[in-house]
Design an enzyme around this catalytic site. Sequence first.
Site, short mmCIF file in Angstrom:
data_model
loop_
_atom_site.label_atom_id
_atom_site.label_comp_id
_atom_site.label_asym_id
_atom_site.label_seq_id
_atom_site.Cartn_x
_atom_site.Cartn_y
_atom_site.Cartn_z
N HIS A 319 0.82 -1.21 0.00
CA HIS A 319 0.00 0.00 0.00
C HIS A 319 0.86 1.26 0.00
O HIS A 319 2.06 1.24 0.26
CB HIS A 319 -0.94 0.01 1.20
CG HIS A 319 -0.25 0.04 2.55
ND1 HIS A 319 -0.06 1.21 3.25
CD2 HIS A 319 0.27 -0.94 3.32
CE1 HIS A 319 0.55 0.94 4.40
NE2 HIS A 319 0.76 -0.36 4.46
N CYS A 338 2.45 -5.48 6.76
CA CYS A 338 2.20 -5.07 5.38
C CYS A 338 3.39 -4.27 4.86
O CYS A 338 4.28 -3.89 5.60
CB CYS A 338 0.92 -4.26 5.30
SG CYS A 338 -0.57 -5.22 5.68
#
Length: 417
Positions: A319, A338
Amino acid sequence: MSRRQVFGLGTGLAASLVMAKTVPAFAQSNPLDEVLNQNQVEWGDRFDTPGQTVAAVRTAEPTLSPQTASNIEQAMQFYYGVVQRGGWPLVPDTKILRIGARSEAVTILRQRLTMSGDLQQSLGVSDVFDSYVDAAIRRFQSRHGISPDGLVGKETFAALNVPAQVRLRQLETNLVRVRAMSGYLGDRYVMVNIPAAEIETVQTGAVHSRHTAVVGKIDRQSPVLASKIHEINFNPYWHVPLSIIRKDLIPKMQKDPDYLKDNRIHIRDLRNNVELDASQVDWTTDEALNYQFRQEPGAKNSMGSIKINFHNKHAVYLHDTPSKTLFGSSYRFHSSGCVRVQNVREFVTWVLGQTPGWNRLAIDDVIRSGERMDVSVRSRVPIYMTYITAWATSGGMIHFRDDIYNRDGLSPVAPLQ
């Protein structure tokens, strides 16, 4: 030192190299000269030109190329020769060294850089930190994932003083990892190298782009996995994972009751299908774990403007991020598992390159609009999240990264003296 001591007990792959006919030649001759003869490309740049020297470290060759395993084997032969000659000296870390410095420590630094192939052998005898040493240090820093500023400080001293024997065993460990991934990876694929905190997009055997990444903290590690990117979310919601609710959100709410409001995070009781106010939750307990927390799209969204999805059991993804400053640090292990992507729009433009209607202009337009939009990737792109701390290229460049998650099973950095 015996060959068994060099490679450690239970030698395996490295033992076969020790017994190979090529290895004794390294013990009998200067291993650096041998490598120079084999890999003239490595010395094709001028050693007094820092920009060219640093640029030569990275090429379009992927970290995982068909030649990586054999390149690592050659690097192991070189390091075996260094170990057989007694290794390199420890560089005194009493003060920061930089261009213009003159001391005995610089003489030792020159010896160290010459032994690892970063400084041309004919330039190795002097106590002056000149432009040649500056270029060699920048090259060394680039090979070790350190910002190439030419300053020999704490981080560079630590990398310089890792014993050659440890580096040799690190290469052996990573040869096993690379061989496990030596099959066909795809015409187009993404590789995330966790210890390097770096992402490569690879197309037809060459790196299309490299992206600095921020990966998982030591206590919230990014996983090793293989999957395929199937969807891009523009201006996404962020659904706060349970681990972050427990470790981060509850403590923040205990300190600042307005934290959720300030960051546009809504609470929803999914069992009763109602939205709750923060005052309705007992923040001194784990009650919050029973609810869904969703952050609205916008400038403060923890995922920034883009989320990149691929199926995996760890519920991780790539992301964007509003915290761009972290990309400028050599230490980029800050996430909860992440992976944050620098220059994410360039990355997504490449991922969507075979999806009609999604060029860079269209991507910029949808982000600017603030509209929530999910786009399916027409030709799903393989993604490999890997853990590679040492590798080598066909040009003879040998790279190392810190074993941030302590998975190499090797000794820590040698103590500085």
